[in-house]
Design an enzyme around this catalytic site. Structure first.
Site, PDB file in Angstrom:
ATOM      1  CE  LYS A   1      -3.586  -2.705   2.137  1.00 16.54           C
ATOM      2  NZ  LYS A   1      -4.458  -3.041   3.273  1.00 16.54           N
TER       3      LYS A   1
ATOM      4  CD  GLN B   1      -3.266  -4.854   6.290  1.00 16.38           C
ATOM      5  OE1 GLN B   1      -3.222  -3.880   5.557  1.00 16.38           O
ATOM      6  NE2 GLN B   1      -3.805  -5.991   5.896  1.00 16.38           N
TER       7      GLN B   1
ATOM      8  CG  ASP C   1      -9.855  -1.044   4.230  1.00 13.36           C
ATOM      9  OD1 ASP C   1      -9.344  -1.195   3.097  1.00 13.36           O
ATOM     10  OD2 ASP C   1      -9.254  -1.292   5.297  1.00 13.36           O
TER      11      ASP C   1
HETATM   12  C1  BQF Z   1      -0.710 -10.301  -5.975  1.00 16.76           C
HETATM   13  C2  BQF Z   1      -5.372  -9.481   2.341  1.00 16.76           C
HETATM   14  C3  BQF Z   1      -6.211 -11.488   3.347  1.00 16.76           C
HETATM   15  C4  BQF Z   1      -6.348 -10.838   4.575  1.00 16.76           C
HETATM   16  C5  BQF Z   1      -6.019  -9.513   4.691  1.00 16.76           C
HETATM   17  C6  BQF Z   1      -0.918  -8.138  -4.759  1.00 16.76           C
HETATM   18  C7  BQF Z   1      -1.732  -8.068  -2.489  1.00 16.76           C
HETATM   19  C8  BQF Z   1      -1.809  -9.448  -2.487  1.00 16.76           C
HETATM   20  C9  BQF Z   1      -1.467 -10.174  -3.618  1.00 16.76           C
HETATM   21  C10 BQF Z   1      -2.110  -7.274  -1.302  1.00 16.76           C
HETATM   22  C11 BQF Z   1      -4.824  -8.722   1.220  1.00 16.76           C
HETATM   23  C12 BQF Z   1      -4.631  -9.357  -0.117  1.00 16.76           C
HETATM   24  C13 BQF Z   1      -4.430  -7.402   1.429  1.00 16.76           C
HETATM   25  C14 BQF Z   1      -1.023  -9.528  -4.740  1.00 16.76           C
HETATM   26  C15 BQF Z   1      -3.773  -6.583   0.368  1.00 16.76           C
HETATM   27  C16 BQF Z   1      -4.374  -8.331  -1.192  1.00 16.76           C
HETATM   28  O1  BQF Z   1       0.160  -9.876  -6.772  1.00 16.76           O
HETATM   29  O2  BQF Z   1      -1.373 -11.320  -6.206  1.00 16.76           O
HETATM   30  C17 BQF Z   1      -1.270  -7.412  -3.630  1.00 16.76           C
HETATM   31  O3  BQF Z   1      -1.308  -6.504  -0.828  1.00 16.76           O
HETATM   32  N1  BQF Z   1      -3.372  -7.384  -0.750  1.00 16.76           N
HETATM   33  C18 BQF Z   1      -4.646  -6.818   2.716  1.00 16.76           C
HETATM   34  O4  BQF Z   1      -4.337  -5.651   2.932  1.00 16.76           O
HETATM   35  O5  BQF Z   1      -5.191  -7.534   3.699  1.00 16.76           O
HETATM   36  C19 BQF Z   1      -5.531  -8.834   3.576  1.00 16.76           C
HETATM   37  C20 BQF Z   1      -5.720 -10.827   2.241  1.00 16.76           C
END
Ligand code: BQF
Length: 294
Positions: free
Chosen positions: A54, A98, A121
């Site tokens: 992020k 987060q 969010d």
């Molecule tokens: C990619 C998330 C579960 C629980 C809390 C790019 C992200 C992930 C994968 C990423 C996720 C999942 C995020 C890829 C943010 C997605 O290239 O496939 C980016 O940073 N995510 C989160 O903030 O909290 C989570 C999944």
């Protein structure tokens, strides 16, 4: 015939470039840039990766970002005070905590403490309510909206199609279903939601034109659970130990190798929905900044 692979990374890069240009316009109009504050409580390694994604994406797009790292043993009061401080800070347009937070903290109370105007969010009661009644002000739930944009920009229409959502979480399943059934050109689907208490999930998924997998079970959706030519959107991010590679790797909620042979189009993991989630967060931050300037 192997399915068309939807390149989420490339589509997210396109959206991010559009956002970067809008950020530039915002700066020209207001003499400052949009700003996102991200609170991370504890040291969960996956959360650290997500927060880093992020913050670095903000930097690339010219969005100001502020990362607030709190110890794993932070109490709820301290976190709520920090949120109140950032709610009141005029230099902050978007604010998120987060997920997940450590057990001593009630995540629900934390989410509701975030000002709905800064809730990028889209998890607060007000914003979820607005989404459900079709009265959103531009801030949309990042992952579900990312999925819709992925489909739209891949030329896959949802109108009149049967979409089956697997999973009913507040983060993905529920808002995904709400968005898909909106009477909008990019949605307008017939929606079925199945979950952990559904006796025979395959009965439903076999009837789906579009399957959206968000259950958090690695490679749950097998090839024989899909209709030939279906669109398969994999929201899952699961870390598994790969015996062949002798190391951890990411897999989705879909058995990609099987599904790619049956589906018409499919998203990979990584590089599918994940980058779209981040791109929509950036867009929400810009939207929140523009709304706050009105
Ligand atoms: C990619 C998330 C579960 C629980 C809390 C790019 C992200 C992930 C994968 C990423 C996720 C999942 C995020 C890829 C943010 C997605 O290239 O496939 C980016 O940073 N995510 C989160 O903030 O909290 C989570 C999944």
């Amino acid at each position: 015939m192997s399915a068309f692979i939807i390149d989420g990374k490339a589509i997210a890069a396109k959206i991010n470039e559009e956002t970067r240009l809008e950020v530039e316009k915002f700066r020209a109009a207001h003499g400052r840039v949009p700003a996102l504050a991200v609170i991370l409580v504890g040291d969960d390694p996956a959360s650290q990766v997500y927060v880093r994604n992020k913050v670095t994406t903000c930097e690339k797009l010219g969005i100001a970002s502020k990362m607030i790292a709190l110890d794993a043993d932070t109490d709820e009061k301290t976190l709520l005070d920090k949120i109140a401080e950032l709610n009141a800070d005029d230099a902050v347009d978007g604010l998120l905590v987060q997920s997940p937070v450590p057990r001593q903290i009630d995540e629900y109370r934390v989410i509701q403490a975030i000002s709905p105007d800064k809730d990028v969010d889209c998890f607060s009661e007000v914003n979820v309510g607005k989404l459900l009644v079709g009265r959103e002000r531009g801030i949309m739930p990042c992952t579900p909206y990312g999925v819709l944009e992925l489909l739209r920009r891949s030329g896959i229409s949802c109108r009149g199609k049967h979409a089956v959502v697997i999973g009913r979480s507040n983060i993905v399943g529920k808002p995904m279903a709400a968005l898909l059934m909106q009477k909008l050109p990019e949605a307008d689907a017939t929606v079925t939601v199945v979950h952990s208490s559904t006796p025979d999930i395959a009965t439903y998924t076999r009837q789906a034109d579009i399957v959206i997998a968000a259950i958090g079970k690695p490679r749950f959706v097998k090839g024989d659970m899909l209709k030939k030519g279906a669109t398969v959107i994999d929201v899952g991010i699961n870390r598994i130990f790969d015996e062949k590679l002798q190391k951890n790797r990411l897999v989705g909620d879909v058995d990609f190798d099987e599904a790619v042979e049956v589906a018409g189009a499919i998203t990979p993991v990584p590089g599918g929905v994940g980058p779209m989630t981040i791109a929509m967060l950036m867009r929400n931050t810009l939207v929140a900044a523009n709304l706050r300037c009105k």
